[in-house]
Design an enzyme around this catalytic site. Sequence first.
Site, PDB file in Angstrom:
ATOM      1  N   ASP A 101       0.856  -1.189   0.000  1.00 30.52           N
ATOM      2  CA  ASP A 101       0.000   0.000   0.000  1.00 30.52           C
ATOM      3  C   ASP A 101       0.892   1.240   0.000  1.00 30.52           C
ATOM      4  OD1 ASP A 101      -2.014   1.887   0.485  1.00 30.52           O
ATOM      5  OD2 ASP A 101      -3.066   0.596   1.911  1.00 30.52           O
ATOM      6  N   ASP A 214      -2.686   4.836  -2.363  1.00 26.67           N
ATOM      7  CA  ASP A 214      -3.511   5.629  -1.455  1.00 26.67           C
ATOM      8  C   ASP A 214      -3.871   6.986  -2.085  1.00 26.67           C
ATOM      9  OD1 ASP A 214      -4.413   5.777   1.427  1.00 26.67           O
ATOM     10  OD2 ASP A 214      -3.204   7.590   1.352  1.00 26.67           O
ATOM     11  N   GLU A 256      -6.735   4.367  -5.185  1.00 23.43           N
ATOM     12  CA  GLU A 256      -7.889   4.819  -4.410  1.00 23.43           C
ATOM     13  C   GLU A 256      -8.305   6.185  -4.964  1.00 23.43           C
ATOM     14  OE1 GLU A 256      -9.129   5.771   0.246  1.00 23.43           O
ATOM     15  OE2 GLU A 256      -7.185   6.337  -0.524  1.00 23.43           O
ATOM     16  N   HIS A 330     -10.699  -0.776   5.433  1.00 22.30           N
ATOM     17  CA  HIS A 330     -10.273  -0.274   6.751  1.00 22.30           C
ATOM     18  C   HIS A 330     -10.787   1.134   7.068  1.00 22.30           C
ATOM     19  CE1 HIS A 330      -7.648   1.549   3.882  1.00 22.30           C
ATOM     20  NE2 HIS A 330      -7.167   2.358   4.807  1.00 22.30           N
ATOM     21  N   ASP A 331     -11.388   1.796   6.092  1.00 14.63           N
ATOM     22  CA  ASP A 331     -11.923   3.140   6.313  1.00 14.63           C
ATOM     23  C   ASP A 331     -13.443   3.147   6.428  1.00 14.63           C
ATOM     24  OD1 ASP A 331      -9.391   4.342   6.063  1.00 14.63           O
ATOM     25  OD2 ASP A 331      -9.599   4.505   3.887  1.00 14.63           O
TER      26      ASP A 331
HETATM   27  C1  GLC Z   1      -6.690   6.833   2.540  1.00 18.97           C
HETATM   28  C2  GLC Z   1      -6.527   5.691   3.502  1.00 18.97           C
HETATM   29  C3  GLC Z   1      -6.848   6.167   4.878  1.00 18.97           C
HETATM   30  C4  GLC Z   1      -5.884   7.276   5.226  1.00 18.97           C
HETATM   31  C5  GLC Z   1      -5.881   8.382   4.171  1.00 18.97           C
HETATM   32  C6  GLC Z   1      -4.680   9.261   4.318  1.00 18.97           C
HETATM   33  O1  GLC Z   1      -8.003   7.254   2.439  1.00 18.97           O
HETATM   34  O2  GLC Z   1      -7.270   4.591   3.092  1.00 18.97           O
HETATM   35  O3  GLC Z   1      -6.804   5.141   5.823  1.00 18.97           O
HETATM   36  O4  GLC Z   1      -6.199   7.824   6.466  1.00 18.97           O
HETATM   37  O5  GLC Z   1      -5.843   7.877   2.868  1.00 18.97           O
HETATM   38  O6  GLC Z   1      -3.519   8.578   3.957  1.00 18.97           O
END
Ligand code: GLC
Length: 555
Positions: A101, A214, A256, A330-331
Amino acid sequence: MENKKTKWWQKAVIYQIYPRSFYDSNADGIGDLQGIIKKLPYLQELGIDAIWLSPVFRSPQDDNGYDISDYQDIDPIFGNLQDMDELIAEAKKRGIRIIMDLVLNHSSDEHPWFLEAKKSKDNPYHDYYVWRDGIEGSEAFPGSEASPGGYPNDLKSAFCGPAWEWVPECGQYYLHQFSVKQPDLNWENPKLRKAIYDMINWWIDRGVGGFRLDVIDLIGKDTDNCVMAEGPMLHPYIREMSSAAFQRADLVTVGEAWSATPERAFLYSNPDGSELSMVFQFEHMLLDQQPGKEKWDLAPLPFVEFKKVFTKWQQSLYQKGWNSLFLDNHDLPRAVSHFGNDEKYRVESAKMLATMIHGMQGTPYIYQGEELGMTNVRFDIEEYRDIELLNMYKERMEKGYEEQEIMRSIYTKGRDNARTPMQWDESPNAGFTAGTPWIRCNPNYTVINAQEALVDQDSVFHYYQKLIALRKQEAVLIEGWYEPVMEEDTDIFAYTRENGTDKLLVLCNFKEQPQTRTLAEEWKNGEVLISNYPDSCADGKLRPYEAMMIKVRKG
Ligand code: GLC
Ligand code: CA
């Protein structure tokens, strides 16, 4: 992709591990790489093809590893590089690839680049980050008598408060779209980009199977015009990174992208391989919140709209891109609590949701514990750990919100719902650790756990196992065209998949009430490939949360 060669990741099912909550091998209360190695047989039994590991790089853990201080080392709480090599090798023996990641929009403020960058404007690393002078007359930074002006603009951090932080040493503000400990990297700097590509190649040479990127939609930003997502330079940077690194190996890459639209996804997941394999888009996740407000401002899920979002993505990306399929990570809250029924029909509804997702075109992602039907939690505020949730709590308390209302948002949407320890067995702390877990376990682990699931042939686990196996068996699941059925129905999610030889009907009752619908003649003699009740048949009657896949051969 009927005519082109199918890629390995188009047939794959990917399992996401949140390492700190997966399995603790050394009793310090935090999951680690050796813990993952110990649980590889479990994952192999489930049948998954790859593991996406949330970040394990060296990090002060301000945002649980999404704040990286060394991209080429493992954080000591998780192990070391040798453990990582061992994990890659052991997983490979079991036919499982490891996906890292990469957090490339920002680093930790403790990264050596930032420590240098903030020393002075002339430092060679200064330009690795995004700096701006203060603006005379704009909203003042606290204690700003010492600073020559207020915030450069109105940008806000996703974790509350302004996105700018003042550094007296160099007399400028830096941009942080997330916490103050996550300064945004300056992708406009070619030296920074080169350093990132070299780092990625170093990981590729170590044998990883791919990368999750990310918040990748933020890297091409135009800061002065406050355009953060999908900025003008986004796709040029991704293409450059892809040819400098990703295209050197047969990798899966998933970005993402909260802001993605199908049109953007054609670029990201162009079948010519010029950018990424696919993106995570979140349109289906943003429906149950009040328009224009934050995720904490709850609204009921508009079910018909929810189905239409899937239809749009399924149909527009057909042969023009590739979807990722997921209902949690996880979010996000736990899928069964969010979209199903985590009480009386927990098992039925967890299987129903799995059927709905795994019947679609794209690469399915299973978030750890989803295969057990793990649920959301209701903790006291002191028991939560997530920076986003805690900052929101503080901000909304100060603004005078009712505490009860804040807690309801946390129970419904808080990220710690997904981050409680994996529930392995009924022993103390769910068998996750012999020490004190970094976050409390969901007390329902005595009933919901992997040990139980493995002995119970009707468990959610074994249902996922069957679904994963089906995707290897039925080409129509990989390549078939998606067509919605009963689109305006407020209780049932139904669609067909069709290729040259087969046709499949996926039927899911999203409600506790039994339903009766008239199915088209063609399904009457269909074969029930999988269902969440022992005696399902294609008669149009659906019991609470009943789901099935029916197949007919075209002929
Ligand atoms: C993404 C991750 C999250 C994190 C954010 C900042 O959304 O999935 O967990 O807090 O980015 O890196
Ligand atoms: Ca540990």
